[in-house]
Design an enzyme around this catalytic site. Structure first.
Site, PDB file in Angstrom:
ATOM      1  N   GLU A 156       0.870  -1.162   0.000  1.00 22.88           N
ATOM      2  CA  GLU A 156       0.000   0.000   0.000  1.00 22.88           C
ATOM      3  C   GLU A 156       0.918   1.226   0.000  1.00 22.88           C
ATOM      4  O   GLU A 156       1.798   1.325   0.863  1.00 22.88           O
ATOM      5  CB  GLU A 156      -0.881  -0.008   1.254  1.00 22.88           C
ATOM      6  CG  GLU A 156      -1.910   1.091   1.218  1.00 22.88           C
ATOM      7  CD  GLU A 156      -2.779   1.182   2.466  1.00 22.88           C
ATOM      8  OE1 GLU A 156      -2.745   0.250   3.290  1.00 22.88           O
ATOM      9  OE2 GLU A 156      -3.468   2.199   2.593  1.00 22.88           O
ATOM     10  N   ARG A 179       5.043 -12.766   9.740  1.00 25.27           N
ATOM     11  CA  ARG A 179       5.756 -11.536   9.419  1.00 25.27           C
ATOM     12  C   ARG A 179       7.063 -11.450  10.195  1.00 25.27           C
ATOM     13  O   ARG A 179       7.254 -12.132  11.202  1.00 25.27           O
ATOM     14  CB  ARG A 179       4.885 -10.309   9.668  1.00 25.27           C
ATOM     15  CG  ARG A 179       4.456 -10.092  11.096  1.00 25.27           C
ATOM     16  CD  ARG A 179       3.780  -8.720  11.285  1.00 25.27           C
ATOM     17  NE  ARG A 179       2.801  -8.425  10.245  1.00 25.27           N
ATOM     18  CZ  ARG A 179       2.783  -7.275   9.546  1.00 25.27           C
ATOM     19  NH1 ARG A 179       3.675  -6.352   9.757  1.00 25.27           N
ATOM     20  NH2 ARG A 179       1.860  -7.052   8.643  1.00 25.27           N
ATOM     21  N   LYS A 194       4.218   0.799   9.449  1.00 26.60           N
ATOM     22  CA  LYS A 194       4.399   2.036   8.697  1.00 26.60           C
ATOM     23  C   LYS A 194       3.771   3.223   9.419  1.00 26.60           C
ATOM     24  O   LYS A 194       4.289   4.328   9.360  1.00 26.60           O
ATOM     25  CB  LYS A 194       3.783   1.898   7.298  1.00 26.60           C
ATOM     26  CG  LYS A 194       4.699   1.159   6.335  1.00 26.60           C
ATOM     27  CD  LYS A 194       4.129   1.166   4.934  1.00 26.60           C
ATOM     28  CE  LYS A 194       3.021   0.144   4.827  1.00 26.60           C
ATOM     29  NZ  LYS A 194       2.510  -0.007   3.455  1.00 26.60           N
TER      30      LYS A 194
HETATM   31  P1  ATP Z   1       2.577  -2.118   7.897  1.00 22.88           P
HETATM   32  O1  ATP Z   1       1.933  -2.788   9.054  1.00 22.88           O
HETATM   33  O2  ATP Z   1       4.016  -1.845   8.084  1.00 22.88           O
HETATM   34  O3  ATP Z   1       1.822  -0.930   7.401  1.00 22.88           O
HETATM   35  P2  ATP Z   1       1.376  -3.590   5.823  1.00 22.88           P
HETATM   36  O4  ATP Z   1       1.229  -5.057   5.820  1.00 22.88           O
HETATM   37  O5  ATP Z   1       0.170  -2.788   6.063  1.00 22.88           O
HETATM   38  O6  ATP Z   1       2.563  -3.206   6.765  1.00 22.88           O
HETATM   39  P3  ATP Z   1       1.627  -3.371   3.029  1.00 22.88           P
HETATM   40  O7  ATP Z   1       2.083  -2.225   2.231  1.00 22.88           O
HETATM   41  O8  ATP Z   1       0.213  -3.766   2.936  1.00 22.88           O
HETATM   42  O9  ATP Z   1       2.016  -3.061   4.505  1.00 22.88           O
HETATM   43  O10 ATP Z   1       2.566  -4.626   2.787  1.00 22.88           O
HETATM   44  C1  ATP Z   1       2.899  -5.140   1.538  1.00 22.88           C
HETATM   45  C2  ATP Z   1       3.278  -6.572   1.694  1.00 22.88           C
HETATM   46  O11 ATP Z   1       4.367  -6.712   2.581  1.00 22.88           O
HETATM   47  C3  ATP Z   1       2.132  -7.392   2.254  1.00 22.88           C
HETATM   48  O12 ATP Z   1       2.011  -8.583   1.511  1.00 22.88           O
HETATM   49  C4  ATP Z   1       2.536  -7.651   3.669  1.00 22.88           C
HETATM   50  O13 ATP Z   1       2.027  -8.860   4.113  1.00 22.88           O
HETATM   51  C5  ATP Z   1       4.061  -7.663   3.583  1.00 22.88           C
HETATM   52  N1  ATP Z   1       4.640  -7.268   4.862  1.00 22.88           N
HETATM   53  C6  ATP Z   1       4.417  -6.131   5.546  1.00 22.88           C
HETATM   54  N2  ATP Z   1       5.079  -6.135   6.716  1.00 22.88           N
HETATM   55  C7  ATP Z   1       5.753  -7.306   6.774  1.00 22.88           C
HETATM   56  C8  ATP Z   1       6.622  -7.914   7.731  1.00 22.88           C
HETATM   57  N3  ATP Z   1       6.944  -7.313   8.882  1.00 22.88           N
HETATM   58  N4  ATP Z   1       7.129  -9.134   7.450  1.00 22.88           N
HETATM   59  C9  ATP Z   1       6.825  -9.749   6.293  1.00 22.88           C
HETATM   60  N5  ATP Z   1       6.021  -9.243   5.360  1.00 22.88           N
HETATM   61  C10 ATP Z   1       5.475  -8.029   5.584  1.00 22.88           C
HETATM   62 MG    MG Z   2      -1.512  -3.031   4.702  1.00 23.52          MG
END
Ligand code: ATP
Ligand code: MG
Length: 571
Positions: free
Chosen positions: A45, A271, A281
């Site tokens: 995102e 994760r 984020k």
């Molecule tokens: P955040 O909680 O940091 O905002 P998010 O999952 O909302 O992370 P996205 O931009 O949706 O952020 O993530 C893109 C991809 O990266 C998704 O498939 C998510 O599952 C993966 N991802 C995000 N954080 C992690 C993590 N700590 N370890 C492994 N994969 C991750």
């Molecule tokens: Mg997300």
């Protein structure tokens, strides 16, 4: 071959790791489930910069595609216009490329599918599987029930198809206020899985979108947009993190009801969590907005850009992601492990140089004033092909303040009055006397040198207990060095009520002036070195031709190697 090509090639040559996700993909290939195709996606995102957790997901998705001669799409999940920005879209692409991965022409946006998503939603309404609901957010929450109590039907659940279609079209046309109505899937308000209790598919948001502008005032929710986007793109394996496990029935429900020709398999993995860091984020954005750090690329940040500026290589990050592996169990990875990987990498390829972080002047009284010798120094004892260089030696030098003690404690083997030490690549010197300032601080150490003890010379074998790094005062180049500690004082800052209360006040120490050997005078941004005895350093982008600035990537002390050794001994 330039650096980027070398990095890409290195990524191709590493043997494929194995884990449960790769086992699933291999089994699907054997059974020909997807006709031999492997299509994955990395779906960020664009609401912030990528962090080391994303790197794990990138290595997994692009890695699996590469190993199976498949493709990995880069898809921006841009369904929430209020939080998304072009700046983030650009940085995400730069970061994925820097990590060594390539999406070719497979760059997509969920917003590319807004019209298709809308048409599919009308199809669900026609099929009696979705309805327009007038409950507000609070009411909806009350109707939803809890983990232990079933939900109740919305009073709008049994609207006729024609009325639903009419209202949904008018939602799209902008006739209703934000929050006034939603489109919901008609599933099961008594489901033990709360995600299945008539989840919202569309909400009204009168916001401009960074790609579609004012075209839309209704936006699809993640759970609906994500599975449909996957199906439209022909994804075979939709790999996501564990918190989506309970959403999988919904993922499947949408695609089953829509009878899409492609139905990807959602697979969840744990994760990455790293000690002493935050990975959300939202929280990283707060650190930036409240100026606890200097930006998304602050070298203390766990972002890809922060790690890059700190001196991490793409290779070390990929090696780390490979080493931590992929599993179904959430855990906390020790930061020392990431640091171990960068040491392993830089040990082999960073040239070793001498730099003095806290200078103390040394005058060699019996060395001729004005004389300069050019001594041979080895660039990297791990790799003879990196050759040697010349370093100037003269009467006035700098050594590290901590390498001299006027009143040494027991077991201090470095320079003290009356004692001999070796200067790396040079001579053995002996401390004769000190000069102090008006406050009684030692400002100069006067020594004599033994001309017979030049390194590499025939009489250079005399034993001394310490070898010090040094630079020649006249030729040394002044520089700034930024030393870092972890940003937080506790290993799990995410668990704190307010993470800003556990910030480490010593996370940044600026050393200025430091002195580096003259071979570094022309070092450019991003260049990496080992400063002998002080750690790995890289040139910061703040450096200018007249002003060298270095970030310490890591010290030389490898705590992970120790932990590993102890573990082996216990096994
Ligand atoms: P955040 O909680 O940091 O905002 P998010 O999952 O909302 O992370 P996205 O931009 O949706 O952020 O993530 C893109 C991809 O990266 C998704 O498939 C998510 O599952 C993966 N991802 C995000 N954080 C992690 C993590 N700590 N370890 C492994 N994969 C991750
Ligand atoms: Mg997300």
């Amino acid at each position: 071959m330039n650096d980027t090509t070398r990095e890409r090639q290195a990524a191709t040559e590493t043997p494929a790791p194995s884990d449960f996700v790769r086992d699933i993909v291999a089994a699907d290939n054997t059974s020909n489930k997807h006709g031999g195709r492997v299509v994955t996606r990395f779906p960020p995102e664009p609401n912030g910069y990528l962090h080391i957790g994303h790197a794990k997901s990138i290595c997994l998705n692009f890695g699996i595609a590469r190993e199976n001669r498949g493709v990995c799409h880069l898809r921006f999940d841009d369904t929430n216009p209020t939080k998304e920005e072009v700046e983030y879209v650009d940085s995400i692409q730069a970061d994925v490329r820097w990590l060594g991965f390539d999406w070719g022409d497979k760059k997509f946006h969920a917003s590319d599918y807004f019209e298709q998503l809308y048409q599919y939603a009308e199809q669900l309404i026609q099929d009696g599987k979705a309805y327009v609901c007038d409950l507000n957010a609070d009411e909806m929450r009350a109707y939803r029930g809890t983990l232990t109590e079933p939900g109740k039907h919305s009073p709008y659940r049994d609207r006729a198809v024609a009325e639903n279609l009419d209202l949904f079209r008018r939602m799209r046309a902008g006739e209703f206020a934000e929050g006034a109505r939603t489109l919901r899937a008609k599933i099961d308000m008594t489901s033990p899985n709360v995600n299945m209790r008539d989840p919202v598919m569309y909400r009204i948001l009168k916001a401009t979108h960074h790609r579609t502008g004012y075209t839309w005032c209704i936006y699809p929710m993640y759970d609906y947009a994500h599975c449909v986007s996957d199906a439209i793109e022909g994804i075979t394996h939709s790999i996501c993190t564990l918190e989506f496990e309970d959403h999988r029935p919904l993922y499947d429900w949408f695609l089953d009801e829509l009878r899409t020709s492609c139905h990807p398999q959602q697979i969840e993995f744990a994760r990455l969590n790293l000690t002493y860091t935050l990975m959300s984020k939202r929280k990283l954005l707060q650190l930036v907005r409240e100026n606890h750090v200097q930006g998304w690329d602050d070298p203390r940040m766990p972002t890809i850009q922060g790690l890059r500026r700190r001196g991490y290589t793409p290779e070390s990050i990929r090696a780390f992601c490979e080493r931590i592996g992929v599993s179904k169990r959430n855990s906390m990875v020790d930061m020392a492990m990431l640091e171990h990987e960068i040491r392993e990498d830089l040990n082999k390829r960073a040239p070793r140089v001498m730099a003095v972080l806290q200078p103390l002047k040394v005058v060699i009284d019996n060395y001729p004033a004005g004389q300069v010798e050019h001594l041979d120094a080895v660039n990297n004892p791990e790799d003879a092909s990196m050759g040697t260089r010349k370093i100037p030696f003269s009467r006035e030098l700098y050594i590290e303040q901590e390498d001299f003690r006027e009143d040494p404690p027991k077991k201090f083997f470095r320079l003290t009055p009356g004692r001999e030490v070796r200067l790396r690549y040079a001579y053995i010197i002996k401390c004769e006397r000190v000069v102090k300032d008006e406050r009684g601080e030692v400002v100069e150490v006067h020594c004599t040198y033994d001309p017979e003890t030049r390194s590499g010379g025939s009489a250079a074998t005399r034993k001394v207990k310490a070898t010090l790094h040094w630079v020649s005062a006249a030729q040394a180049v002044p520089a700034e060095a930024r030393l870092y500690e972890s940003l937080f004082t506790v290993s799990d800052p995410g668990a704190a009520d307010n993470f800003t209360t556990v910030l480490n006040p010593n996370s940044l120490t600026v050393m200025n002036p430091c002195y580096v050997e003259p071979s570094l005078a022309t070092a450019t941004s991003g260049a990496r070195y080992q400063f002998e005895r002080q750690g790995y350093f890289c040139v910061d982008p703040d450096a200018t031709p007249g002003k060298l600035v270095f970030n310490r990537t890591v010290t030389l002390k490898d705590t992970w190697a120790k932990i590993e050794k102890a573990q082996k001994e216990n096994d």
